[in-house]
Write a protein that holds these residues in place. Structure first.
Motif, PDB file in Angstrom:
ATOM      1  N   ARG A 136     110.890  44.715  62.556  1.00 37.47           N
ATOM      2  CA  ARG A 136     111.296  45.027  63.929  1.00 37.47           C
ATOM      3  C   ARG A 136     112.530  45.918  63.878  1.00 37.47           C
ATOM      4  O   ARG A 136     113.232  45.992  62.876  1.00 37.47           O
ATOM      5  CB  ARG A 136     111.599  43.730  64.678  1.00 37.47           C
ATOM      6  CG  ARG A 136     110.347  42.885  64.909  1.00 37.47           C
ATOM      7  CD  ARG A 136     110.625  41.742  65.880  1.00 37.47           C
ATOM      8  NE  ARG A 136     111.756  40.916  65.466  1.00 37.47           N
ATOM      9  CZ  ARG A 136     111.653  39.657  65.051  1.00 37.47           C
ATOM     10  NH1 ARG A 136     110.480  39.074  64.992  1.00 37.47           N
ATOM     11  NH2 ARG A 136     112.730  38.981  64.718  1.00 37.47           N
ATOM     12  N   GLY A 137     112.811  46.535  64.996  1.00 40.83           N
ATOM     13  CA  GLY A 137     113.938  47.463  65.057  1.00 40.83           C
ATOM     14  C   GLY A 137     115.290  46.799  64.890  1.00 40.83           C
ATOM     15  O   GLY A 137     116.244  47.419  64.411  1.00 40.83           O
ATOM     16  N   ASP A 138     115.392  45.522  65.231  1.00 35.18           N
ATOM     17  CA  ASP A 138     116.680  44.827  65.165  1.00 35.18           C
ATOM     18  C   ASP A 138     116.878  44.086  63.836  1.00 35.18           C
ATOM     19  O   ASP A 138     117.832  43.345  63.683  1.00 35.18           O
ATOM     20  CB  ASP A 138     116.806  43.865  66.342  1.00 35.18           C
ATOM     21  CG  ASP A 138     115.743  42.773  66.321  1.00 35.18           C
ATOM     22  OD1 ASP A 138     114.714  42.975  65.679  1.00 35.18           O
ATOM     23  OD2 ASP A 138     115.977  41.736  66.973  1.00 35.18           O
TER      24      ASP A 138
END
Length: 100
Positions: A93-95
């Motif tokens: 995921r991006g985070d």
């Protein structure tokens, strides 16, 4: 000294020599032989190594069994499933921060 006494001493010396040779042979065989002490120590070392390897393999098998159970139809661990899918697919995921 007569010849009988001399023959008796020679016989005693030969007998003593044969006894010493026999004792030496048995001592050597007891230490170096096929079933001697050195072989015993080798077998004990091999046993210890194999017991350690068995213990390691049992722990590995238990871990694999735990993962298999957690991904089975009867008990599904969604976090583990997500982790495995992302590892196989190479996605994040991006985070998230990925450590290798």
């Amino acid at each position: 000294m007569d010849s009988t006494t001399q023959k008796s001493r020679i016989g005693d010396v030969i007998l003593a020599f044969l006894v010493v040779v026999a004792m030496g042979y048995f001592a050597f065989t007891a230490i170096q032989g096929e079933n001697g002490l050195l072989k015993l120590f080798q077998v004990q070392d091999q046993r210890d190594f194999l017991e350690a390897e068995l213990s390691s393999l049992k722990a590995e098998r238990e871990a694999a069994a735990n993962l298999t159970k957690r991904l089975s139809d009867q008990y599904l661990d969604l976090d583990l499933l997500d982790e495995q899918a992302r590892r196989v697919l190479g996605m994040a995921r991006g985070d998230e921060i990925i450590f290798n």
